[in-house]
Design a protein around this motif. Structure first.
Motif, PDB file in Angstrom:
ATOM      1  N   ARG A   1      -2.396 -18.448  81.929  1.00  0.00           N
ATOM      2  CA  ARG A   1      -1.977 -17.236  82.623  1.00  0.00           C
ATOM      3  C   ARG A   1      -1.860 -17.460  84.118  1.00  0.00           C
ATOM      4  O   ARG A   1      -2.398 -18.419  84.657  1.00  0.00           O
ATOM      5  CB  ARG A   1      -2.972 -16.109  82.331  1.00  0.00           C
ATOM      6  N   PHE A   2      -1.197 -16.517  84.752  1.00  0.00           N
ATOM      7  CA  PHE A   2      -1.046 -16.606  86.200  1.00  0.00           C
ATOM      8  C   PHE A   2      -2.404 -16.750  86.890  1.00  0.00           C
ATOM      9  O   PHE A   2      -2.562 -17.518  87.824  1.00  0.00           O
ATOM     10  CB  PHE A   2      -0.313 -15.374  86.733  1.00  0.00           C
ATOM     11  N   PHE A   3      -3.397 -16.001  86.401  1.00  0.00           N
ATOM     12  CA  PHE A   3      -4.716 -16.026  87.038  1.00  0.00           C
ATOM     13  C   PHE A   3      -5.387 -17.400  86.924  1.00  0.00           C
ATOM     14  O   PHE A   3      -6.333 -17.703  87.638  1.00  0.00           O
ATOM     15  CB  PHE A   3      -5.627 -14.953  86.426  1.00  0.00           C
TER      16      PHE A   3
ATOM     17  N   ILE B   1      -3.838 -20.223  87.462  1.00  0.00           N
ATOM     18  CA  ILE B   1      -3.223 -21.166  88.395  1.00  0.00           C
ATOM     19  C   ILE B   1      -4.191 -21.461  89.529  1.00  0.00           C
ATOM     20  O   ILE B   1      -4.697 -20.540  90.178  1.00  0.00           O
ATOM     21  CB  ILE B   1      -1.893 -20.614  88.964  1.00  0.00           C
ATOM     22  N   GLY B   2      -4.463 -22.730  89.755  1.00  0.00           N
ATOM     23  CA  GLY B   2      -5.374 -23.116  90.820  1.00  0.00           C
ATOM     24  C   GLY B   2      -6.834 -23.058  90.411  1.00  0.00           C
ATOM     25  O   GLY B   2      -7.700 -23.513  91.141  1.00  0.00           O
ATOM     26  N   ASN B   3      -7.106 -22.468  89.252  1.00  0.00           N
ATOM     27  CA  ASN B   3      -8.495 -22.337  88.813  1.00  0.00           C
ATOM     28  C   ASN B   3      -8.843 -23.201  87.614  1.00  0.00           C
ATOM     29  O   ASN B   3     -10.002 -23.475  87.368  1.00  0.00           O
ATOM     30  CB  ASN B   3      -8.791 -20.874  88.432  1.00  0.00           C
TER      31      ASN B   3
END
Lengths: 428, 406
Positions: free
Chosen positions: B21-23, B25-27
């Motif tokens: 998911r978008f959330f 990204i980066g995590n």
């Protein structure tokens, strides 16, 4: 003062913003000393009844049916229509509902008098039938209860309001949260339009959520301006738990959050994003939501070659909506037509500078949001760039925006609604 | 010289992405759906790879070097075998040990690199060749590209890498009046010999075998052998190229596909004058008849036999351009994990899931597709790719600061 209020939904079971608005308004009315008897088609029992008494229309037994129904039918020019339509429903919810109905799970909803009616209380295929049956039950409820004024929210409940008025002779206030023109553009459903117009004509007073909507009611429905009053919505943020997000991206995030449909203007957001990315690469765009223009939007973004900087989240539920706001540095609502539009307030409450179109009702109450015409991609891109590049601008938008939103209290809006009630009662 | 029949089976399993998911990204650096990949591989191993390998091994024991076949196994599939079903890898090694099985070279990650980046293409081919040598003890001499994608320039690049044989589709629009049942050569470099898939005969097994409305149903080994005789006439070779998953997975065991496979060598050896051979043997046995001009890439997919199943719409083009734009940065990191992930993200399957050609070949497409719509596939892939971009950029920034400190 006691008001009989007809709604279609109430938190926690909501599909659109209507339930949230009703909830805030009833709380505000309670603080203003107005007692509310809230009728909804299908209450689950877990609604917050601290400020209102909720009547579940499904639980009302329609006794004396034959006589009262006949009597009712003769008083109300009863509308029986069998088309499917959907006002605010999100697509997921709608298709679920249609699936269920096609499988015949809603068999029990067949009209059968001398019984309790069951309502789904959702927006779906048999909506018109439910609207009509809701009116029949409304008449019964109206006769069995004491109140001073009737208040009906949006077209789904207008018929119920009219029925209650015909049976009791009490004044009717209808509340226009959206019109058919907001939902469908110019290609309106004429049955819904007729129902809306009938409600407005029968009503003693019409409340609109913005001047924008007021103008539509006057110009497109031909309603006498004297009885149309604008009461802007407010917003209630009490009782919210704290939420934190782990931000994964370093770049600033500009967000579009809402149904991806014609009325919300997603294409203007995409085109402006493309312009901004050329000048300010350190930014990501997010389009959160779903809708009939979603696939077209995805193709457009791919075609522009910006899809590693432009993300789609799909439909967001519950806390994810707030998480999305916390993730954002700029919120944009480029709506082509928006009767009010609560989400910019939500954004400002989350300390997010906001850009809204002049074609939204909320633009009438906000000073510290940047406003532009929905079609003006250059202005939108300018505003986005300004909020990204000039901290002074975004700092002011954040700080003043928060103050502004905190000042929008339902207690104040409810006081105006109460004045409308008083006027309606005295004009009788 | 006797006429030849050449069997080649493609073995590949993609690394399917999880819902990213978008959330995330980066995590979250965790891209792949381990559960789905393991479950699907386990299923296909039990239904196809293990029983089919067993049958082929028995056939080789029975007929000795009169029965020969060839395989191409993608590097990412080998990785999955090692991780989830090592017994499958052992059974392929047992086949390799018979000497009757040729293993072909391809791109390590079943990628479309041949259409974008010559350098990355070459790296992946070398990587795969090394893996084959390490796993099966023989360096491959014949090459097949992902989905049999081929053009004059791709062929020339393959020849440059030292391969003398390449497999591709006997596409009608390329061949015209010519027959696929001969050996051809690359139009740029005639030292590269081409084996062309006979799609009629291949698809009789791969697609039509269980189709009860097909007038050839039920297909028996004897009937098929008779068709082979009619097909080859006085020509040189019939090339039967198909997915290995045809046996037991696309055509379920209940259709009788395994019995057909068991009976086929006997029928061919007794009723036709054809001899089994591997691709590298075939080009030694037969003389090429002509160069074949293929200016635009062809493949074995769909009715069009082109590359539009992977690169046919704006979503696919966008994802494809974005991932190959990262090439230089990824290799600058010199980070094995990032490079390995980069290869997995290049698997052609990811692009296949974004295909919008739903109408004529939709049945095949949806069969292989874990996503409901090509749009979902695109969004998910781009979310992962966006995170990957961040990882690569972070790593490069890291390297830079370390250099400055020194």
């Amino acid at each position: 003062m006691k008001v009989l209020m007809f709604g279609w939904e109430f938190p926690p079971h909501i599909a659109g913003g209507l339930g949230t608005a009703c909830y805030g308004m009833t709380k505000g009315l309670a603080h203003n000393g107005v007692e509310v008897l809230f009728v909804m088609p299908s209450a689950s029992g877990d609604e917050d009844q601290s400020s209102v008494r909720i009547i579940n229309a499904s639980d009302v037994e329609v006794y004396d049916t034959c006589r009262s129904v006949d009597e009712f039918m003769s008083k109300v020019n009863f509308l029986i229509v069998g088309s499917n339509m959907m006002p605010y429903v999100d697509p997921e919810c709608f298709s679920d509902l249609i699936d269920k109905q096609e499988k015949g799970e809603n068999e029990e909803f067949k009209v059968s008098f001398r019984q309790k009616y069951k309502f789904s209380g959702k927006y779906g295929k048999n909506l018109m039938e439910e609207v009509s049956r809701y009116a029949v039950v409304a008449a019964t409820i109206a006769r069995d209860n004491q109140f001073d004024v009737i208040h009906a929210h949006d077209w789904l409940t207008y018929l119920a309001g009219i029925a209650a008025k015909r049976v009791t002779g009490k004044p009717l206030v209808i509340h226009v949260h959206a019109t058919e023109f907001d939902r469908s553009g110019e290609n309106i459903n004429t049955e819904v339009f007729k129902l809306e117009q009938m409600g407005m004509q029968e009503a003693d007073k019409v409340i609109t959520v913005s001047n924008l909507t007021r103008n539509i009611v006057i110009n497109k429905y031909g309603i006498n301006p004297d009885k149309v009053i604008t009461v802007h919505n407010a917003v209630d943020f009490s009782g919210r738990s704290d939420l934190s997000v782990q931000r994964g991206v370093k770049e600033k995030v500009i967000t579009f959050l809402g149904r991806i449909t014609f009325q919300k203007g997603p294409e203007y957001f995409i085109e402006a994003a493309n312009k901004v990315l050329k000048m300010y690469p350190n930014v990501r765009f997010v389009m959160a939501g779903s809708g009939d223009l979603m696939n077209r939007s995805i193709r457009r973004v791919a075609k522009l070659g910006i899809s590693d900087r432009f993300h789609f989240t799909g439909f967001l539920r519950g806390d994810d909506v707030r998480r999305m706001f916390l993730y954002s540095d700029v919120y944009v609502m480029p709506s082509v037509s928006e009767p009010f539009g609560i989400s910019p307030l939500e954004a400002m409450k989350s300390n997010v500078p906001t850009i809204i179109s002049k074609q939204s009702g909320v633009a009438e109450v906000l000073k510290y949001a940047i406003k532009m015409d929905f079609w003006d991609i250059d202005a939108l891109a300018d505003a986005m760039y300004g909020l990204l590049a000039y901290p002074a601008l975004s700092d002011m938008a954040i700080k003043s925006g928060l103050d502004e939103v905190n000042a929008l209290k339902w207690d104040n809006a409810a006081a105006k609604v109460k004045n409308v009630y008083t006027a309606a009662i005295s004009s009788k | 010289m006797k006429q030849s029949i050449c069997f080649y089976f493609q073995v590949h399993q993609p690394d399917r992405l999880r819902l990213y998911r978008f959330f995330d990204i980066g995590n979250d650096f965790h891209y792949f759906d381990e559960f789905a990949n393991r479950t699907i591989l386990r299923r296909v191993a039990d239904k196809c790879y293990l029983p089919a390998n067993y049958i082929l091994l028995e056939l080789i024991k029975k007929y000795g070097d009169r029965f020969k076949i060839s395989f191409s196994i993608s590097g990412v599939a080998i990785e999955q075998f090692e991780r989830y079903t090592p017994e499958v890898l052992d059974s392929f090694k047992a086949l390799a040990a018979t000497g009757c099985v040729e293993f072909l070279a391809e791109t390590y990650s079943h990628s479309l690199a041949s259409m974008s980046s010559p350098s990355e293409f070459k790296k992946q081919v070398i990587q795969h060749g090394d893996l084959m040598e390490k796993t099966f003890g023989v360096k491959p001499t014949a090459f097949r590209n992902t989905e049999l994608i081929y053009s004059d320039t791709i062929g020339a690049a393959v020849s440059e890498m030292g391969y003398g044989t390449m497999l591709t589709e006997g596409a009608k629009h390329i061949l015209g009046w010519k027959s696929p049942n001969y050996i051809y050569t690359n139009a740029i470099n005639p030292r590269l010999k081409l084996l062309l898939r006979n799609f009629n005969m291949s698809d009789d097994i791969a697609f039509r075998f269980s189709n009860k409305s097909w007038d050839g149903w039920p297909l028996t080994a004897d009937k098929y052998a008779a068709w082979l005789v009619q097909t080859i006439k006085d020509e040189d070779i019939v090339n039967l190229f198909m997915d290995y998953e045809t046996f037991g997975e696309h055509q379920q065991a209940s259709t009788g596909i395994f019995d057909f496979l068991k009976a086929l060598p006997e029928a061919i050896l007794s009723q036709t004058g054809m001899e089994f051979c591997t691709p590298s043997e075939a080009v030694k046995r037969h003389q090429p008849v002509a160069p074949l001009h293929v200016p635009f890439p062809i493949s074995w997919a769909d009715e069009e036999r082109d590359t539009t199943a992977w690169l046919g719409n704006e979503l696919q083009n966008e994802a494809f351009n974005k991932i190959y734009a990262l090439e230089q940065d990824v290799f600058k990191t010199k980070d094995d994990k990032l490079i390995s992930t980069y290869r997995k993200l290049q698997e052609s399957d990811h692009f296949y899931y974004m295909c919008t050609k739903f109408f004529s070949d939709g049945a095949v497409h949806s069969y292989f597709n874990p996503y409901d719509t090509p749009y979902e596939a695109f969004i998910n892939y781009m979310n992962v790719l966006s995170d990957f971009e961040i990882r690569v950029a972070d790593k490069l920034a890291d390297i830079k600061t370390k250099k400055v400190k020194k």
